[in-house]
Design a protein around this motif. Structure first.
Motif, short mmCIF file in Angstrom:
data_model
loop_
_atom_site.label_atom_id
_atom_site.label_comp_id
_atom_site.label_asym_id
_atom_site.label_seq_id
_atom_site.Cartn_x
_atom_site.Cartn_y
_atom_site.Cartn_z
N MET A 92 0.82 -1.18 0.00
CA MET A 92 0.00 0.00 0.00
C MET A 92 0.87 1.25 0.00
N ARG A 93 0.54 2.20 -0.83
CA ARG A 93 1.30 3.45 -0.89
C ARG A 93 0.67 4.49 0.03
N PRO A 94 1.52 5.36 0.58
CA PRO A 94 0.95 6.42 1.42
C PRO A 94 0.21 7.44 0.55
N ALA A 95 -0.81 8.02 1.11
CA ALA A 95 -1.59 9.04 0.39
C ALA A 95 -1.03 10.42 0.75
N PHE A 96 -0.49 11.09 -0.24
CA PHE A 96 0.04 12.43 -0.02
C PHE A 96 -1.08 13.46 -0.12
N PRO A 97 -0.99 14.55 0.67
CA PRO A 97 -2.03 15.57 0.59
C PRO A 97 -2.02 16.27 -0.77
N GLN A 98 -3.16 16.74 -1.19
CA GLN A 98 -3.29 17.42 -2.47
C GLN A 98 -2.70 18.83 -2.43
N ARG A 99 -2.83 19.51 -1.29
CA ARG A 99 -2.28 20.86 -1.10
C ARG A 99 -1.32 20.86 0.08
N HIS A 100 -0.32 21.70 -0.02
CA HIS A 100 0.62 21.84 1.10
C HIS A 100 -0.05 22.66 2.19
N ARG A 101 0.15 22.25 3.41
CA ARG A 101 -0.39 23.02 4.52
C ARG A 101 0.68 23.94 5.12
N PHE A 102 1.92 23.52 4.99
CA PHE A 102 3.01 24.29 5.56
C PHE A 102 4.20 24.19 4.62
N PRO A 103 4.98 25.14 4.37
CA PRO A 103 4.87 26.55 4.79
C PRO A 103 3.93 27.32 3.86
N LYS A 104 3.21 28.22 4.46
CA LYS A 104 2.31 29.08 3.70
C LYS A 104 3.15 30.27 3.22
N LYS A 105 3.38 30.33 1.93
CA LYS A 105 4.27 31.35 1.38
C LYS A 105 3.79 32.76 1.66
N ILE A 106 2.49 33.01 1.55
CA ILE A 106 1.98 34.38 1.73
C ILE A 106 2.21 34.85 3.17
N VAL A 107 2.10 33.93 4.14
CA VAL A 107 2.34 34.29 5.54
C VAL A 107 3.82 34.60 5.76
N PHE A 108 4.69 33.79 5.18
CA PHE A 108 6.12 34.01 5.32
C PHE A 108 6.55 35.30 4.64
N VAL A 109 6.03 35.57 3.46
CA VAL A 109 6.37 36.80 2.74
C VAL A 109 5.86 38.02 3.50
N GLY A 110 4.63 37.95 3.98
CA GLY A 110 4.08 39.07 4.75
C GLY A 110 4.84 39.32 6.04
N GLY A 111 5.19 38.24 6.73
CA GLY A 111 5.95 38.38 7.97
C GLY A 111 7.33 38.94 7.73
N SER A 112 7.97 38.48 6.67
CA SER A 112 9.31 38.98 6.33
C SER A 112 9.26 40.45 5.95
N LEU A 113 8.25 40.81 5.17
CA LEU A 113 8.10 42.21 4.77
C LEU A 113 7.85 43.11 5.99
N GLY A 114 6.97 42.65 6.88
CA GLY A 114 6.69 43.42 8.09
C GLY A 114 7.91 43.55 8.99
N ALA A 115 8.64 42.45 9.15
CA ALA A 115 9.84 42.48 10.00
C ALA A 115 10.91 43.38 9.39
#
Length: 72
Positions: A1-24
């Motif tokens: 049996m193969r593992p089922a990979f998620p369809q969408r990534h949950r982490f890292p959320k690029k928009i959150v990282f970009v926004g946090g980096s811009l704010g910092a």
């Protein structure tokens, strides 16, 4: 049996990282500018001289901008 990979990534959320980096980055740059402004000991006007020295200004040296008068 193969593992089922998620369809969408949950982490890292690029928009959150970009926004946090811009704010910092913005907060850090504003903090540096504030420290530079507070530590500036220059006197740029007659009022600055009068407040710092507690003496009246009798005369001042006019500013002479060579670029404004051209080469001739």
């Amino acid at each position: 049996m193969r593992p089922a990979f998620p369809q969408r990534h949950r982490f890292p959320k690029k928009i959150v990282f970009v926004g946090g980096s811009l704010g910092a980055g913005l907060a850090l740059s504003l903090g540096i500018l504030y420290l530079l402004a507070v530590s500036d000991k220059g006197m740029y006007s007659e009022r600055d001289v009068e407040v710092c020295l507690k003496l009246p200004v009798l005369t001042s040296v006019p500013s002479f901008d060579v670029r404004a008068h051209g080469n001739g």
